[in-house]
Each structure stands twice: as C-alpha cells, then as structure tokens.
Design a protein around this motif. Structure first.
Motif, PDB file in Angstrom:
ATOM      1  N   PRO A 147       0.844 -11.132 -25.421  1.00 19.30           N
ATOM      2  CA  PRO A 147       2.068 -10.408 -25.773  1.00 19.30           C
ATOM      3  C   PRO A 147       3.334 -11.274 -25.831  1.00 19.30           C
ATOM      4  O   PRO A 147       4.301 -10.870 -26.423  1.00 19.30           O
ATOM      5  CB  PRO A 147       2.196  -9.391 -24.623  1.00 19.30           C
ATOM      6  CG  PRO A 147       1.512 -10.036 -23.463  1.00 19.30           C
ATOM      7  CD  PRO A 147       0.405 -10.872 -24.028  1.00 19.30           C
TER       8      PRO A 147
ATOM      9  N   PHE B 259      -1.313 -20.881 -12.835  1.00 21.33           N
ATOM     10  CA  PHE B 259      -0.745 -21.704 -11.761  1.00 21.33           C
ATOM     11  C   PHE B 259      -1.506 -21.637 -10.441  1.00 21.33           C
ATOM     12  O   PHE B 259      -1.167 -22.346  -9.506  1.00 21.33           O
ATOM     13  CB  PHE B 259       0.732 -21.346 -11.528  1.00 21.33           C
ATOM     14  CG  PHE B 259       1.627 -21.746 -12.671  1.00 21.33           C
ATOM     15  CD1 PHE B 259       1.272 -22.765 -13.532  1.00 21.33           C
ATOM     16  CD2 PHE B 259       2.834 -21.097 -12.884  1.00 21.33           C
ATOM     17  CE1 PHE B 259       2.093 -23.134 -14.589  1.00 21.33           C
ATOM     18  CE2 PHE B 259       3.664 -21.451 -13.927  1.00 21.33           C
ATOM     19  CZ  PHE B 259       3.283 -22.477 -14.789  1.00 21.33           C
TER      20      PHE B 259
ATOM     21  N   ARG C  46       4.685  -5.475 -12.601  1.00 22.81           N
ATOM     22  CA  ARG C  46       4.241  -4.889 -13.869  1.00 22.81           C
ATOM     23  C   ARG C  46       3.143  -3.878 -13.556  1.00 22.81           C
ATOM     24  O   ARG C  46       1.990  -4.048 -13.911  1.00 22.81           O
ATOM     25  CB  ARG C  46       3.787  -5.993 -14.827  1.00 22.81           C
ATOM     26  CG  ARG C  46       5.013  -6.634 -15.462  1.00 22.81           C
ATOM     27  CD  ARG C  46       4.982  -8.101 -15.612  1.00 22.81           C
ATOM     28  NE  ARG C  46       6.290  -8.557 -16.096  1.00 22.81           N
ATOM     29  CZ  ARG C  46       7.306  -8.923 -15.301  1.00 22.81           C
ATOM     30  NH1 ARG C  46       7.176  -8.896 -14.000  1.00 22.81           N
ATOM     31  NH2 ARG C  46       8.461  -9.299 -15.824  1.00 22.81           N
TER      32      ARG C  46
HETATM   33  C1  3H9 Z   1       7.102 -22.130 -16.822  1.00 26.78           C
HETATM   34  O1  3H9 Z   1       7.325 -21.979 -17.985  1.00 26.78           O
HETATM   35  C2  3H9 Z   1       6.861 -23.475 -16.188  1.00 26.78           C
HETATM   36  C3  3H9 Z   1       7.208 -24.664 -17.060  1.00 26.78           C
HETATM   37  O2  3H9 Z   1       8.528 -25.079 -16.825  1.00 26.78           O
HETATM   38  C4  3H9 Z   1       6.401 -25.850 -16.749  1.00 26.78           C
HETATM   39  C5  3H9 Z   1       4.954 -25.732 -16.867  1.00 26.78           C
HETATM   40  C6  3H9 Z   1       4.258 -27.056 -16.615  1.00 26.78           C
HETATM   41  N1  3H9 Z   1       2.660 -15.887 -18.323  1.00 26.78           N
HETATM   42  O3  3H9 Z   1       7.280  -8.308 -18.623  1.00 26.78           O
HETATM   43  P1  3H9 Z   1       6.445  -7.584 -19.602  1.00 26.78           P
HETATM   44  C7  3H9 Z   1       2.741 -10.864 -19.347  1.00 26.78           C
HETATM   45  S1  3H9 Z   1       6.991 -20.809 -15.750  1.00 26.78           S
HETATM   46  C8  3H9 Z   1       1.675 -14.995 -18.317  1.00 26.78           C
HETATM   47  O4  3H9 Z   1       5.829  -6.308 -19.188  1.00 26.78           O
HETATM   48  P2  3H9 Z   1       8.722  -7.340 -21.356  1.00 26.78           P
HETATM   49  C9  3H9 Z   1       3.076  -9.811 -18.320  1.00 26.78           C
HETATM   50  O5  3H9 Z   1       2.378 -10.031 -17.133  1.00 26.78           O
HETATM   51  C10 3H9 Z   1       7.201 -19.388 -16.781  1.00 26.78           C
HETATM   52  N2  3H9 Z   1       1.853 -13.682 -18.586  1.00 26.78           N
HETATM   53  O6  3H9 Z   1       7.173  -7.400 -21.009  1.00 26.78           O
HETATM   54  C11 3H9 Z   1       2.636  -8.557 -19.037  1.00 26.78           C
HETATM   55  O7  3H9 Z   1       1.232  -8.473 -18.917  1.00 26.78           O
HETATM   56  P3  3H9 Z   1       0.498  -7.032 -18.798  1.00 26.78           P
HETATM   57  C12 3H9 Z   1       8.621 -19.142 -17.098  1.00 26.78           C
HETATM   58  C13 3H9 Z   1       3.070 -13.285 -18.882  1.00 26.78           C
HETATM   59  O8  3H9 Z   1       8.814  -7.260 -22.808  1.00 26.78           O
HETATM   60  C14 3H9 Z   1       2.983  -8.852 -20.480  1.00 26.78           C
HETATM   61  O9  3H9 Z   1       3.071 -10.269 -20.570  1.00 26.78           O
HETATM   62  N3  3H9 Z   1       8.742 -17.895 -17.808  1.00 26.78           N
HETATM   63  C15 3H9 Z   1       4.149 -14.167 -18.917  1.00 26.78           C
HETATM   64  O10 3H9 Z   1       9.389  -6.333 -20.485  1.00 26.78           O
HETATM   65  C16 3H9 Z   1       4.283  -8.247 -20.943  1.00 26.78           C
HETATM   66  O11 3H9 Z   1       5.289  -8.614 -20.032  1.00 26.78           O
HETATM   67  C17 3H9 Z   1       8.995 -16.719 -17.194  1.00 26.78           C
HETATM   68  O12 3H9 Z   1       9.166 -16.664 -16.000  1.00 26.78           O
HETATM   69  C18 3H9 Z   1       3.909 -15.522 -18.624  1.00 26.78           C
HETATM   70  N4  3H9 Z   1       4.887 -16.456 -18.651  1.00 26.78           N
HETATM   71  O13 3H9 Z   1       9.319  -8.741 -20.856  1.00 26.78           O
HETATM   72  C19 3H9 Z   1       9.059 -15.510 -18.074  1.00 26.78           C
HETATM   73  N5  3H9 Z   1       5.265 -13.471 -19.241  1.00 26.78           N
HETATM   74  O14 3H9 Z   1       0.804  -6.344 -20.076  1.00 26.78           O
HETATM   75  C20 3H9 Z   1       8.314 -14.371 -17.458  1.00 26.78           C
HETATM   76  C21 3H9 Z   1       4.878 -12.203 -19.412  1.00 26.78           C
HETATM   77  O15 3H9 Z   1      -0.923  -7.404 -18.578  1.00 26.78           O
HETATM   78  N6  3H9 Z   1       8.261 -13.203 -18.316  1.00 26.78           N
HETATM   79  N7  3H9 Z   1       3.559 -12.074 -19.197  1.00 26.78           N
HETATM   80  O16 3H9 Z   1       1.137  -6.384 -17.601  1.00 26.78           O
HETATM   81  C22 3H9 Z   1       9.298 -12.351 -18.493  1.00 26.78           C
HETATM   82  O17 3H9 Z   1      10.383 -12.552 -18.008  1.00 26.78           O
HETATM   83  C23 3H9 Z   1       9.033 -11.105 -19.284  1.00 26.78           C
HETATM   84  O18 3H9 Z   1       7.645 -10.880 -19.280  1.00 26.78           O
HETATM   85  C24 3H9 Z   1       9.507 -11.152 -20.751  1.00 26.78           C
HETATM   86  C25 3H9 Z   1       8.971  -9.910 -21.508  1.00 26.78           C
HETATM   87  C26 3H9 Z   1      11.032 -11.157 -20.767  1.00 26.78           C
HETATM   88  C27 3H9 Z   1       8.986 -12.377 -21.427  1.00 26.78           C
END
Ligand code: 3H9
Length: 696
Positions: A23, A69, A277
């Motif tokens: 997604p 992670f 979530r």
């Molecule tokens: C990183 O990037 C580290 C790097 O610097 C270095 C690496 C080496 N991963 O929130 P929603 C899933 S750390 C996996 O309900 P919305 C979420 O669990 C990352 N899954 O939707 C859900 O699954 P389900 C830094 C993810 O529209 C579905 O997607 N990034 C991830 O209300 C929908 O999500 C963040 O911290 C992910 N990264 O909000 C961003 N993100 O349907 C974290 C989402 O099975 N994410 N999912 O329950 C968010 O802030 C919100 O999800 C976002 C969408 C704003 C993107």
C-alpha cells in the motif's frame, strides 16, 4: 519490466522507473533488488539520457519496510542502492508526490534533482520508530539544508510540506497536474540543457551555524526524546558527517542504525506502530452523518468538537440551560482558537463551529444516526437517559454511552433495545486524546460495534474493542496501579517520591499529580458507587482521606500537593504528609523508607498482573490492545511499548518471580499470580505471541 513491484520503460530517451508496491511503496528487499536491477539496466542503455523515479498510488515511498527490522538487513542494502543511484552518470530526477518519508526521502536526496506536487509530505520519521535515517540521510540532508535544520527535521520526525521543502532547497521545481508528466517534462529540459548529474555528497558539509550546534540540539531534546537512544544517535551521526568524509560518516550512521534497530526502545515503538493499525471488527458499519451528544460538560463538548471537526452534524443536548450555554461557548472558543493558531482557515473553522447546534431536550435527537451519552457518571442518571433515548431515537440509530466504569449491559437494558447499545469511552480532553475504548455489551450487534469503530476512526481515534466489566481495560488497570501507590504512601513513600519515581520511569505524569488534575472527588464518587470494591480499609485510603479533608486537587488549590493560584505544578505539603502518617498509625501500618526501584516495580507489576487477568478473562482480546490503551490513555512511556510489551521485555519468568516475591512480602491478597501467567512463564512464552482470545 523487472518484476511486479518495479517497472521500467523508455519514454523517448527518458528511463522511467515506476515503483508499484502497495500500500505505501515501502522499500522491501524485493523492491530494492528490482530497483537496483532497473537502474543498472538504464545506466547501460545508451538511448536513455536521464532517469525519472516515480511511485505509483497515493504515496511516493513511505520508507524502508518496517517489518524487516526484526532481522539483520538483507542485501541489496538501501544505503548501497542509494549510493549507486547517486553515482550514475545520467541525471536522476525524483518525481515526488504525497508521502515521501524515511528511506523514501533519503532516495530523493540521493537523486540529482527533485520535483514535487503540492501534496508533498516529506520527512524523516525514523525517530518515531526509535531509529535514525540509516541510508544516507544524516550525511546528505545537512549538506542541503544546513546542520541545525537537518538536526531539527531528524530529531523531531515532523514532515514538511511543499512550501518549506522549496524554501529549504529540497525541491527544485514545483509541479502542477500529473506528477509523472511534469517530471518527464522537467527531465527533458535537463537533457536539452545538457545539465549534468548533481550529487549531494559532492557538496561541502556546511559550517556549523554555531560551535555549540550539537550541544544545543542535545539540550533541546524533551525528556521523552532523551529516553530514546536514536535521538543521541542522530546527533552523533550528523556530528560525524561534519567531521569526516561522507563515506566514513555514513559508516558511523550505519553502525548507529543497527544498534538502534536492535534496541528495546525501537522494538517497542515498532510494536506500537503496528498495534495502532488495529484491524476493524467484523460487521458492516452503518453510515453516520448526524450525531447527538447528551451532556454539554467538558467531555460532551470535547466529543462535539471532535465530531464537528470530522465533518459531522452535531446536536448537543443539555437540559440545564446554563450548562448548554457554557458548552456551546467552549466549542465556539475552541474553533476561534484553532483558527487563531493557524490550524484551520477562517472558513473551515466557522463551518465546523456551525455544525454544532444546541438543544434543550432529548426529543431533538429523534432523527440522528448515532447518540453519545456523556452525562454524570451515575448508573441511575445514565439509565434514565437511555430509557428516554430508547423511546425517542429512530429505529436503527446507535446509542453509545461514554461511561468509564459502569456496567454497559445495565445501561443498555434501560433502553429496551440493547442490541443498539455500545460503550464509547473517550478520554479527556476528548478532541485531543486518541484513545477510544469501544465496549461490546452482551447484546451489541456486530454492525453497531463496527459503526462505533468506524466513527472512532473518522474522529482520528485509535479504537480498541474491549469487553464489559468494571473499568473495562484502562480504568481497571488504573485501580491496580493506583492501589499500589496508595499502599506505598501508607507504608512510607511520600506523594512526591511516588510521582518522581514513576516519571523517571517515563510515565507522562505521576499518579498523584494526575489525581490532582482530574479532581480527587471524581475518583472518590466512583469508589462510593463501586459496590464490590476491595474490602480493605487501606484501599485508596490516602485519596479518600484527602477528599474528606476538603482537598480536591488543583480545582481548590489543595490535593496531594499545594498549588499557588494559576500554577499547574504543585509543591509538596507537610500537612498531607502529616495526615498520611497519622492515618498509617491509625491503621497499624509500620512505615519505612521505600526506594524508587520498589515504587516502579510494584506499580508496573500491578499493571502487568491486571493486564494479564484481563486477557485471561477476554475483556482485552490482545496484549497489544492493552498496550494501546495504556500508552494512549494513561501516558505509559511509548519507548517501553506498553505494560504487556514491558512484561515481555522483563521476561514472564522474571515477572512471575517478582510477583511471588511481593506475595510473600506484602501478602497474597493482591499478588496471587494469574494462572495464565504461570503457564506462559513455564513454557517461556511471550504475551505478544499469544493469539487473540477473540472473547471480546
Ligand atoms: C526507514 O525508512 C529507515 C531508513 O532510514 C533506513 C533504512 C536502512 N513499512 O498507516 P496506514 C503499512 S524507517 C511497512 O494504515 P495511511 C501499514 O502497516 C520507515 N509497512 O495508512 C498498513 O498495513 P496494514 C520510515 C508499512 O494512509 C498499511 O501500510 N517511514 C509502512 O493512514 C497502510 O498504512 C515511516 O515511519 C512501512 N514503512 O498512512 C512511515 N508504512 O494495512 C510509516 C505503512 O496491514 N508509515 N505500512 O495495516 C506512515 O506514517 C503511514 O503508514 C503513511 C500512510 C503516512 C505512510
């Protein structure tokens, strides 16, 4: 094509890489592998003059895949992929739109040019997961925006919009209309002008804005931020970037990233990220456009604000004219304030305010889709309201009670239509606090439960479905926690010692300061109405004693603490200490010095023990639900993941051992371990791994 998640095509000399991994286009291992293959292929293709990277759907890229992670990173590693991307000899253009977070933002910084649509939300939220940007953000961001701003963006995790991104030079060109078409046009211009790649790591590291910029960043951290090791790791990684060649500094960031990834704090924050979530309960929600709220007090008006902000039409009923007027006034003031603070424009604030209308009788609620009762916490009063709502409201309307402790079935029975009744327990202030306990009554239908959950989501709440029982999940655990701090005050700890110890553990506020803020008379009234409360003269004796001496908390300047007029923090009061000492003597309790370690251990073990019982009884369905309730409703430190996650961190065998220790030190009355704890500890299980009881 390189795979379903990443597509490559040649658009008349511009190579387009499309990431299509719903997604949120997270950079999971297969996506990284496909991306690497795609850019290598385009690098070798002589017909391709520039490369555009585009994310399909609502988001550009939401970051690394957080699910990965728990294990060590698998190749290709994101930072290596981004280094390769940056090193390409053809201009790379990131076509940004929507959410561009974490590793997605780092990919943007490693690209040579960035264009974006106005819906951009660009940020480094890694800190909220107890991590630091580990794929080059700590070396590239400061080169683009300066050290101070980079530190702010990464230690706060707050995303920025297009205006700030342009101002900071993170976005070269703002696009109108379709992101991909705009980015292609931008790429063609670059090719026509013969613009070469522009590598962020070729930029010099800027001179620190002040010699103390890193120490200032450390000082600016909140107490909560300081408890998460990633805060210091971010500062140290940028400090390394200022002092060393970028590749060496990146190696420092990688090391720090891996240590943070394995830290308890990051595991706890990732646990909460997924717990938050919450899957919706089964059942099809009914549409809700109009909401009735009964009771215009602080709680009722807070719920009205939340509902009107979410676009619902609200009828606020209070039979007392003065209370209604005060509630409407409070709501109007709120919408004026949010406009003044710039959080809503004038038209939106006025429209939201206009969505609330007042009424003097329940008859006004006849046509609404859903009613939330928020009157005084008395079974008798609530039953009278529900009897009338049952007669007045249209068939099929959902009737919700905001009770915090009372029996939802007893309230439902009064309506004569218990299938329509559900508990919706908001936390004060209701327009701010994200927790919503949704109480399933004996007869609540799945559709009614699903409607309450969907409404909660619309109001921006984290809805946790719980079973019906005194205090549900949150307040029942609160009584176990509070019981111990009250006993310890009789046994010798001062109110200040209790609060200090628990605040040092990470609780947002000590329990005595919370009591003073809420009003000690509120809990007093609940305990008087609580028929099967523990038959123990020591139970909540200190709080009750203070109320009996007219000490009601902040509202009259005297509670556990003494408050100067207008002050929010109190000072310790010798009169309280004397009252407690005399009461302990009267009850024959020997007093002794109690250390911070014991204070924290007894309070947290009491919470854990009660949480496990709630799971055993099916009042809570999942350990993660208990964690959500306590982190979002009661200020439990997020970096400890909630009481159940904390129990897993301590190890259930250790928890059992310490509960047995207190059973012998303090007596078995409150310290008999739950049978399920003994079983789980015996087989070395973790609460997080136990399947949902499904009983709620
Ligand atoms: C990183 O990037 C580290 C790097 O610097 C270095 C690496 C080496 N991963 O929130 P929603 C899933 S750390 C996996 O309900 P919305 C979420 O669990 C990352 N899954 O939707 C859900 O699954 P389900 C830094 C993810 O529209 C579905 O997607 N990034 C991830 O209300 C929908 O999500 C963040 O911290 C992910 N990264 O909000 C961003 N993100 O349907 C974290 C989402 O099975 N994410 N999912 O329950 C968010 O802030 C919100 O999800 C976002 C969408 C704003 C993107």
């Amino acid at each position: 094509m390189t795979g379903p998640a990443v597509r490559v095509r040649d658009e008349r000399g511009i190579g387009v890489v499309e990431i299509d991994h719903p997604p949120v286009n997270a950079l999971a291992r297969p996506v990284r592998a496909a991306l690497l293959e795609a850019i290598e292929r385009l690098a070798e293709d002589p017909a391709v003059r520039a490369i555009v990277i585009h994310g399909c759907g609502r988001h550009f890229i939401a970051g690394a895949d957080v699910r990965e992670f728990d294990a060590p990173p698998a190749p290709p590693l994101l930072h290596e992929l981004l280094n390769r991307l940056e090193a390409l000899d053809k201009p790379v253009i990131a076509a940004l739109h929507g959410t561009t977070l974490g590793g997605g933002a780092e990919l943007a910084l490693a690209s040579h040019y960035r264009c974006a649509t106005p819906d951009l939300s660009l940020g480094f939220p890694e800190i909220k997961l107890g991590l630091l940007p580990g794929a080059g953000g700590t070396v590239r961001l400061p080169r683009l925006v300066g050290i101070r701003r980079a530190l702010e963006l990464m230690t706060s995790g707050t995303p920025i919009g297009i205006a700030a991104a342009r101002e900071l030079g993170l976005v070269d060109h703002e696009l109108r209309g379709d992101v991909l078409a705009g980015a292609l046009a931008f790429a063609r211009e670059r090719v026509a002008a013969g613009t070469p790649p522009r590598r962020t790591t070729d930029l010099p590291m800027p001179v620190p804005e002040s010699p103390a910029v890193f120490d200032e960043a450390r000082t600016a951290l909140s107490a909560a931020a300081r408890r998460v090791p990633a805060s210091e790791a971010i500062i140290a990684a940028v400090e390394a970037a200022a002092a060393r060649p970028w590749r060496e500094a990146l190696a420092v960031a990688r090391e720090r990233f891996d240590a943070c990834r394995r830290s308890t704090e990051s595991r706890a924050l990732r646990h909460l990220f997924f717990a938050e979530r919450v899957p919706a309960p089964g059942g099809a929600p009914q549409p809700v456009a109009t909401v009735g709220i009964v009771g215009a007090g602080t709680m009722g008006s807070g719920i009205a604000i939340a509902a009107a902000t979410a676009g619902l039409e609200v009828t606020l009923v209070d039979t007392q004219a003065a209370a209604l007027a005060a509630g409407l006034e409070r709501i109007a003031r709120h919408f004026t304030d949010v406009h003044r603070k710039g959080r809503l424009d004038a038209a939106a604030a006025a429209a939201a305010g206009a969505r609330v209308r007042g009424a003097a009788t329940l008859a006004a609620l006849a046509p609404v889709d859903l009613v939330i009762e928020a009157v005084f916490e008395s079974l008798e009063v609530k039953r009278a309201v529900f009897a009338e709502l049952g007669r007045t409201c249209r068939p099929g309307a959902v009737l919700a009670t905001n009770t915090s402790t009372l029996d939802v079935d007893a309230i439902a029975a009064a309506s004569d239509r218990p299938a329509d009744v559900v508990g919706m327990h908001f936390f004060s202030p209701a327009h701010v606090m994200r927790l919503l306990e949704i109480v399933r009554g004996r007869d609540t239908t799945p559709a009614v439960l699903a409607t309450a959950f969907a409404l909660g989501k619309r109001l921006g709440k984290i809805g946790v479905v719980v079973g019906n029982g005194f205090g549900f999940v949150g307040n029942r655990m609160l009584y176990a926690y509070g019981r111990e701090k009250e006993l310890m005050m009789l046994e010798g700890a001062s109110p200040t010692e209790i609060d200090r110890a628990l605040e040092a553990f990470g609780m947002a506020m000590g329990p005595n300061a919370v009591g003073d803020l809420a009003g000690l008379d509120v809990g007093y009234a609940v305990r008087r109405a609580w028929t099967d409360r523990p038959d123990d003269p020591r139970f909540y004796r200190v709080s009750d004693l203070l109320v009996e001496h007219g000490r009601l908390g902040q509202k009259n300047g005297r509670g556990f603490y003494r408050y100067e007029p207008g002050a929010r923090r109190g000072t310790s009061d010798p009169e309280v200490e004397a009252l407690i000492r005399a009461e302990a003597e009267r009850l024959g309790i020997a007093r002794r010095a109690i250390g911070a370690e014991e204070i924290v251990e007894r309070c947290t073990l009491a919470l854990i023990g009660e949480g496990i019982r709630l799971l055993e009884e099916g009042i809570a369905a999942r350990a993660s639900d208990v964690d959500l309730v306590w982190c979002h409703g009661y200020g439990f430190p997020r970096e400890r993941g909630g009481p159940m996650f904390h129990a897993d961190t301590l190890g259930l065998a250790h928890v059992l051992d310490r509960i047995r220790h207190y059973a012998s030190a303090c007596g078995p009355r409150y310290w008999t371990p739950a049978a399920s704890l003994e079983q789980l500890a015996a087989r070395g299980a973790r609460l997080a791994d136990e399947a949902s009881t499904g009983a709620t």
